[in-house]
Design a protein around this motif. Structure first.
Motif, PDB file in Angstrom:
ATOM      1  N   LYS A 135       0.836  -1.193   0.000  1.00  0.00           N
ATOM      2  CA  LYS A 135       0.000   0.000   0.000  1.00  0.00           C
ATOM      3  C   LYS A 135       0.871   1.244   0.000  1.00  0.00           C
ATOM      4  CE  LYS A 135      -3.925  -2.118   2.395  1.00  0.00           C
ATOM      5  NZ  LYS A 135      -4.783  -2.095   3.609  1.00  0.00           N
ATOM      6  N   GLY A 136       0.311   2.310  -0.532  1.00  0.00           N
ATOM      7  CA  GLY A 136       0.977   3.607  -0.558  1.00  0.00           C
ATOM      8  C   GLY A 136      -0.047   4.690  -0.768  1.00  0.00           C
ATOM      9  N   MET A 137       0.369   5.774  -1.399  1.00  0.00           N
ATOM     10  CA  MET A 137      -0.547   6.859  -1.718  1.00  0.00           C
ATOM     11  C   MET A 137      -1.209   6.608  -3.083  1.00  0.00           C
ATOM     12  SD  MET A 137      -0.487   8.947   0.882  1.00  0.00           S
ATOM     13  CE  MET A 137      -0.528   7.396   1.787  1.00  0.00           C
ATOM     14  N   ASN A 138      -2.214   7.374  -3.380  1.00  0.00           N
ATOM     15  CA  ASN A 138      -2.906   7.287  -4.660  1.00  0.00           C
ATOM     16  C   ASN A 138      -2.117   8.070  -5.705  1.00  0.00           C
ATOM     17  OD1 ASN A 138      -4.684   7.174  -6.825  1.00  0.00           O
ATOM     18  ND2 ASN A 138      -6.012   8.785  -5.992  1.00  0.00           N
ATOM     19  N   ILE A 139      -1.238   7.398  -6.420  1.00  0.00           N
ATOM     20  CA  ILE A 139      -0.325   8.089  -7.335  1.00  0.00           C
ATOM     21  C   ILE A 139      -1.037   8.623  -8.575  1.00  0.00           C
ATOM     22  CG2 ILE A 139       1.668   6.803  -6.528  1.00  0.00           C
ATOM     23  CD1 ILE A 139       1.447   5.064  -9.043  1.00  0.00           C
ATOM     24  N   GLN A 140      -2.288   8.257  -8.762  1.00  0.00           N
ATOM     25  CA  GLN A 140      -3.070   8.839  -9.862  1.00  0.00           C
ATOM     26  C   GLN A 140      -3.750  10.136  -9.437  1.00  0.00           C
ATOM     27  OE1 GLN A 140      -2.880   7.835 -12.860  1.00  0.00           O
ATOM     28  NE2 GLN A 140      -2.006   5.772 -12.639  1.00  0.00           N
ATOM     29  N   GLY A 141      -3.648  10.471  -8.163  1.00  0.00           N
ATOM     30  CA  GLY A 141      -4.283  11.685  -7.669  1.00  0.00           C
ATOM     31  C   GLY A 141      -3.581  12.933  -8.173  1.00  0.00           C
ATOM     32  N   GLU A 142      -4.357  13.897  -8.648  1.00  0.00           N
ATOM     33  CA  GLU A 142      -3.790  15.128  -9.202  1.00  0.00           C
ATOM     34  C   GLU A 142      -3.772  16.258  -8.174  1.00  0.00           C
ATOM     35  OE1 GLU A 142      -5.701  16.136 -12.851  1.00  0.00           O
ATOM     36  OE2 GLU A 142      -5.319  14.167 -13.769  1.00  0.00           O
ATOM     37  N   THR A 143      -4.593  16.143  -7.148  1.00  0.00           N
ATOM     38  CA  THR A 143      -4.616  17.145  -6.084  1.00  0.00           C
ATOM     39  C   THR A 143      -4.133  16.511  -4.790  1.00  0.00           C
ATOM     40  OG1 THR A 143      -6.876  16.622  -5.367  1.00  0.00           O
ATOM     41  CG2 THR A 143      -6.620  18.211  -7.183  1.00  0.00           C
ATOM     42  N   ASP A 144      -3.839  17.358  -3.805  1.00  0.00           N
ATOM     43  CA  ASP A 144      -3.433  16.832  -2.506  1.00  0.00           C
ATOM     44  C   ASP A 144      -4.500  15.914  -1.931  1.00  0.00           C
ATOM     45  OD1 ASP A 144      -1.076  18.187  -2.634  1.00  0.00           O
ATOM     46  OD2 ASP A 144      -1.656  19.785  -1.246  1.00  0.00           O
ATOM     47  N   GLU A 145      -5.738  16.340  -2.018  1.00  0.00           N
ATOM     48  CA  GLU A 145      -6.826  15.553  -1.437  1.00  0.00           C
ATOM     49  C   GLU A 145      -6.934  14.186  -2.096  1.00  0.00           C
ATOM     50  OE1 GLU A 145      -6.983  18.712  -2.287  1.00  0.00           O
ATOM     51  OE2 GLU A 145      -7.113  19.581  -0.278  1.00  0.00           O
ATOM     52  N   GLU A 146      -6.700  14.115  -3.396  1.00  0.00           N
ATOM     53  CA  GLU A 146      -6.759  12.832  -4.109  1.00  0.00           C
ATOM     54  C   GLU A 146      -5.512  11.993  -3.835  1.00  0.00           C
ATOM     55  OE1 GLU A 146      -9.311  14.382  -8.009  1.00  0.00           O
ATOM     56  OE2 GLU A 146      -7.123  14.227  -8.088  1.00  0.00           O
ATOM     57  N   PHE A 147      -4.367  12.653  -3.807  1.00  0.00           N
ATOM     58  CA  PHE A 147      -3.097  11.924  -3.647  1.00  0.00           C
ATOM     59  C   PHE A 147      -2.970  11.312  -2.260  1.00  0.00           C
ATOM     60  CE2 PHE A 147       1.412  12.104  -2.259  1.00  0.00           C
ATOM     61  CZ  PHE A 147       1.941  11.147  -3.119  1.00  0.00           C
ATOM     62  N   PHE A 148      -3.329  12.045  -1.230  1.00  0.00           N
ATOM     63  CA  PHE A 148      -3.120  11.568   0.142  1.00  0.00           C
ATOM     64  C   PHE A 148      -4.237  10.625   0.575  1.00  0.00           C
ATOM     65  CE2 PHE A 148      -0.659  15.666   0.471  1.00  0.00           C
ATOM     66  CZ  PHE A 148       0.586  15.069   0.585  1.00  0.00           C
ATOM     67  N   GLN A 149      -4.425   9.583  -0.191  1.00  0.00           N
ATOM     68  CA  GLN A 149      -5.388   8.533   0.122  1.00  0.00           C
ATOM     69  C   GLN A 149      -4.646   7.195   0.090  1.00  0.00           C
ATOM     70  OE1 GLN A 149      -8.665   8.979   0.935  1.00  0.00           O
ATOM     71  NE2 GLN A 149      -8.342  11.202   0.766  1.00  0.00           N
ATOM     72  N   VAL A 150      -4.747   6.424   1.169  1.00  0.00           N
ATOM     73  CA  VAL A 150      -4.084   5.120   1.201  1.00  0.00           C
ATOM     74  C   VAL A 150      -4.685   4.230   0.113  1.00  0.00           C
ATOM     75  CG1 VAL A 150      -3.680   3.040   2.565  1.00  0.00           C
ATOM     76  CG2 VAL A 150      -3.532   5.304   3.639  1.00  0.00           C
ATOM     77  N   THR A 151      -3.803   3.692  -0.728  1.00  0.00           N
ATOM     78  CA  THR A 151      -4.233   2.953  -1.914  1.00  0.00           C
ATOM     79  C   THR A 151      -3.415   1.679  -2.057  1.00  0.00           C
ATOM     80  OG1 THR A 151      -4.770   5.044  -3.002  1.00  0.00           O
ATOM     81  CG2 THR A 151      -4.564   3.115  -4.422  1.00  0.00           C
ATOM     82  N   GLU A 152      -4.069   0.630  -2.457  1.00  0.00           N
ATOM     83  CA  GLU A 152      -3.396  -0.644  -2.688  1.00  0.00           C
ATOM     84  C   GLU A 152      -2.656  -0.595  -4.017  1.00  0.00           C
ATOM     85  OE1 GLU A 152      -5.097  -4.752  -1.365  1.00  0.00           O
ATOM     86  OE2 GLU A 152      -5.645  -4.480  -3.466  1.00  0.00           O
ATOM     87  N   VAL A 153      -1.384  -1.014  -3.991  1.00  0.00           N
ATOM     88  CA  VAL A 153      -0.597  -1.078  -5.224  1.00  0.00           C
ATOM     89  C   VAL A 153      -1.070  -2.281  -6.029  1.00  0.00           C
ATOM     90  CG1 VAL A 153       1.728  -1.292  -6.196  1.00  0.00           C
ATOM     91  CG2 VAL A 153       1.354   0.049  -4.104  1.00  0.00           C
ATOM     92  N   LYS A 154      -1.161  -2.128  -7.329  1.00  0.00           N
ATOM     93  CA  LYS A 154      -1.809  -3.126  -8.177  1.00  0.00           C
ATOM     94  C   LYS A 154      -1.032  -4.430  -8.298  1.00  0.00           C
ATOM     95  CE  LYS A 154       0.269  -1.261 -12.421  1.00  0.00           C
ATOM     96  NZ  LYS A 154       0.008  -0.671 -13.762  1.00  0.00           N
ATOM     97  N   PHE A 155       0.268  -4.426  -8.025  1.00  0.00           N
ATOM     98  CA  PHE A 155       1.078  -5.610  -8.290  1.00  0.00           C
ATOM     99  C   PHE A 155       0.717  -6.755  -7.348  1.00  0.00           C
ATOM    100  CE2 PHE A 155       4.214  -2.118  -9.389  1.00  0.00           C
ATOM    101  CZ  PHE A 155       3.867  -2.114 -10.726  1.00  0.00           C
ATOM    102  N   PRO A 156       0.511  -7.964  -7.879  1.00  0.00           N
ATOM    103  CA  PRO A 156       0.144  -9.105  -7.020  1.00  0.00           C
ATOM    104  C   PRO A 156       1.290  -9.522  -6.117  1.00  0.00           C
ATOM    105  CG  PRO A 156       0.542  -9.837  -9.275  1.00  0.00           C
ATOM    106  CD  PRO A 156       0.581  -8.335  -9.305  1.00  0.00           C
ATOM    107  N   ARG A 157       0.939 -10.046  -4.958  1.00  0.00           N
ATOM    108  CA  ARG A 157       1.911 -10.581  -4.020  1.00  0.00           C
ATOM    109  C   ARG A 157       1.365 -11.903  -3.492  1.00  0.00           C
ATOM    110  NH1 ARG A 157       4.686  -7.818  -6.354  1.00  0.00           N
ATOM    111  NH2 ARG A 157       6.028  -6.119  -5.671  1.00  0.00           N
ATOM    112  N   ASN A 158       2.209 -12.935  -3.571  1.00  0.00           N
ATOM    113  CA  ASN A 158       1.767 -14.267  -3.144  1.00  0.00           C
ATOM    114  C   ASN A 158       2.873 -14.948  -2.367  1.00  0.00           C
ATOM    115  OD1 ASN A 158      -0.929 -14.670  -4.600  1.00  0.00           O
ATOM    116  ND2 ASN A 158       0.405 -14.049  -6.294  1.00  0.00           N
ATOM    117  N   PHE A 159       2.476 -15.603  -1.287  1.00  0.00           N
ATOM    118  CA  PHE A 159       3.419 -16.360  -0.468  1.00  0.00           C
ATOM    119  C   PHE A 159       2.672 -17.545   0.119  1.00  0.00           C
ATOM    120  CE2 PHE A 159       5.824 -17.631   3.210  1.00  0.00           C
ATOM    121  CZ  PHE A 159       7.142 -17.442   2.824  1.00  0.00           C
TER     122      PHE A 159
END
Length: 603
Positions: free
Chosen positions: A553-577
């Motif tokens: 997880k990280g920030m919403n890197i597609q966000g163009e404004t502060d309000e959009e960017f500073f949203q906790v967002t799941e990174v799309k890449f799969p992770r499996n263990f």
């Protein structure tokens, strides 16, 4: 003692290759009857150097353990190593496997030992040191195999490459493997110098290195994965036996293994201190930034070639498409903007009071995802009031990144979609979490063109690791807990945070085994961040499934404004263990050669 470092011949053979065959052209056919390899002192030394060349290169992205844990997620998921966090490796396609190359290195070391005495023109004392180096490499290569695959095939001599299949050696038990390696490293240490006195020999084995590798191995051997699942006896290896029914990894917990690890790490610490190793502090490195002296120490802790903290370092030069340029803010064709710390790691760093952020009563944990303002602009509250290691090693939105760009010595980074460091319209060369790594990036790195203007030795062992190793082992014995705190505090104080007792006093103190276990593990996560440790630590603690089977997880890197960017967002890449991923698969081709060779569970 400060040791000026140059990048020596030992490792330059392997500088840009992934397979040992490519960088051993200087060495003839690896048969002891080949006269060329031992025709002169220089040829023999070249042969010894080539054995070092089998050591996997830890600083490059094709390393199995650098970018493959949950510390970072990158924009380079198309590269082979990225199949590891996705769990996309099998015995038939191990993706990154050291099995064959390490056994080749072991074989060459035995060949070297068998032939070095025949070389004229070398003092006997030098020959003895060379043989001790070969013994060290035999032990070290076995340790690397043990760490990756579990119980190894012990090569205690040079095997005939034409031996019939029925005579092939089989896997020893894990504990037998540990004892063999410990013995080999102890034997090597007796014949090795305490330190290399010539800068041209930096990177070659010493007794301090040998004792430190032994200490690390015994720490791993005492850990839950290899020690019956820990005190609660939750072993993953019930039924993992050889053809005679011998348990290959013990399913019974032995507290004595922790004491053995503690003793070995204390021995390694004592000899390291006697050799002049010290925690890096009070840097006089000639750079203007970082301005804060503690952050400067932390940024230069191993980037400074004059550091006393390094016990052993990887001295192969870094390529332009490797770690530093991959970590630094985007410039087309110069730096790749893609090594992004995850929210898991960001939240692992302490508050400025030296406490976990969810335990510090002065830290607004519930409001950590709010937007806050600074002199440089808006940022996430999570990024503020954090310990110096966070500030030194993590780049966040509206923060300084200390590098040289044009006539600037630091730049302000911005990670919203259309910002300079944002994803914009790219499918590569962007930060997937809206953060960038700064650790291991030289503040004097010049990005004016495609280059690596600052090369430095990559840490394989440094003194801070030994302190944390020793503390962890003491904690697990349940004894000498105050001594354990003393050694953790050495690392904490250098990092600019209060001691354990000072920090934990407002919340009831930290004096029991369970609390101190959590503390030492968190200290390792922070202090050894991006130094090839967490990949193995999560496995040996037998908790990897809790961290590696979930998307970052990280920030919403597609966000163009502060309000959009500073949203906790799941990174799309799969992770499996899955459970089988605690050990790596032995290449199926090797199992096919020897039907009695037991494959690791699940493969």
């Amino acid at each position: 003692m400060k040791k000026p470092i140059i990048f020596i011949l030992i490792f330059t053979f392997a500088m840009s290759f992934t397979a040992c065959e490519d960088y051993l052209d200087i060495v003839p056919d690896e048969r002891p009857t080949d006269e060329d390899a031992f025709r002169s002192p220089n040829a023999a030394l070249g042969y010894l150097y080539s054995i070092y060349g089998y050591i996997p290169n830890q600083r490059h992205s094709f390393s199995i353990d650098l970018l493959t844990s949950d510390e970072v997620v990158t924009a380079f998921e198309h590269e082979n190593w990225a199949q590891f966090p996705r769990g996309e490796y099998t015995a038939s396609n191990p993706v990154i496997s050291y099995w064959n190359d390490l056994y080749k290195g072991i074989r060459q070391a035995y060949i070297f030992k068998s032939n070095i005495d025949s070389v004229e023109g070398i003092e006997q004392s030098t020959k003895n040191q060379y043989k001790a180096e070969a013994d060290f490499l035999i032990g070290y290569f076995h340790f690397l195999l043990l760490r990756m695959y579990g119980p190894v095939v012990i090569a205690d001599k040079q095997f005939d490459i034409n031996m019939p299949a029925e005579d092939y050696p089989l896997r020893a038990t894990y504990d037998e493997s540990v004892d063999f390696i410990a013995g080999k490293l102890d034997e090597a240490a007796q014949g090795l110098p305490m330190e290399q006195t010539s800068s041209s020999d930096f990177g070659r084995a010493t007794s301090v290195i040998a004792k430190s590798i032994k200490a690390r191995m015994l720490l791993y051997a005492a850990s839950p994965l290899f020690n019956g699942g820990g005190a609660n006896n939750s072993s993953l290896f019930n039924g993992f036996t050889d053809h005679d029914g011998n348990q290959l990894i013990s399913t019974s917990y032995e507290e004595a293994k922790w004491q053995r690890a503690a003793d070995a790490n204390k021995e390694a610490i004592d000899i390291a201190l006697a050799a002049g190793n010290r925690l890096y502090a009070n840097s006089d490195y000639d750079s203007e930034f970082p301005e804060d002296p503690i952050e400067k120490d932390l940024r230069y802790v191993y980037v400074d070639k004059q550091t006393d903290e390094l016990i052993w370092a990887e001295t192969r030069r870094e390529g332009v498409y490797a770690f530093q340029n991959k970590s630094t803010p985007f410039i087309p064709g110069t730096s790749w903007n893609g090594v992004a710390p995850t929210l898991t790691i960001l939240e692992s760093f302490y508050s400025e009071n030296g406490l976990p952020i969810d335990k510090d009563p002065e830290y607004d944990y519930q409001g950590r995802y709010n937007i806050d303002s600074t002199a440089l602009g808006n940022t996430l509250s999570l990024n503020l009031n954090r310990e110096p290691r966070f500030e030194a090693w993590i780049s966040y939105h509206n923060d300084y990144y200390e590098i040289i760009r044009d006539d600037q010595k630091r730049i302000v980074t911005n990670y919203r979609r259309n910002d300079d460091e944002g994803i914009q319209g790219r499918s590569n060369n962007y930060s997937p979490t809206g953060y960038l790594n700064k650790k291991g990036v030289a503040p004097l790195l010049d990005q004016s063109r495609l280059q690596v203007s600052v090369n430095y030795p990559w840490p394989v062992i440094r003194l801070a690791e030994l302190y944390l190793n020793y503390a962890e082992a003491l904690i697990e014995t349940g004894q000498n807990l105050n001594t354990a705190k003393e050694y953790i505090d050495k690392v904490r104080v250098r990092a600019g945070i209060p001691t354990i007792d000072e920090a934990w006093a407002p919340i009831g103190g930290a004096n029991d085994q369970e609390t101190l276990r959590e503390i030492v593990r968190q200290e390792r996560t922070i202090e050894l961040y991006l130094e090839n440790h967490r990949f193995w630590d999560l496995r040996r603690w037998q908790i990897a499934d809790q961290y590696l089977d979930t998307k970052a997880k990280g920030m919403n890197i597609q966000g163009e404004t502060d309000e959009e960017f500073f949203q906790v967002t799941e990174v799309k890449f799969p992770r499996n263990f899955s459970q089988r991923n605690y050990l790596m698969p032995i290449p199926q081709a090797e199992v096919n050669k020897n039907e009695l060779l037991i494959q690791n569970p699940g493969y």
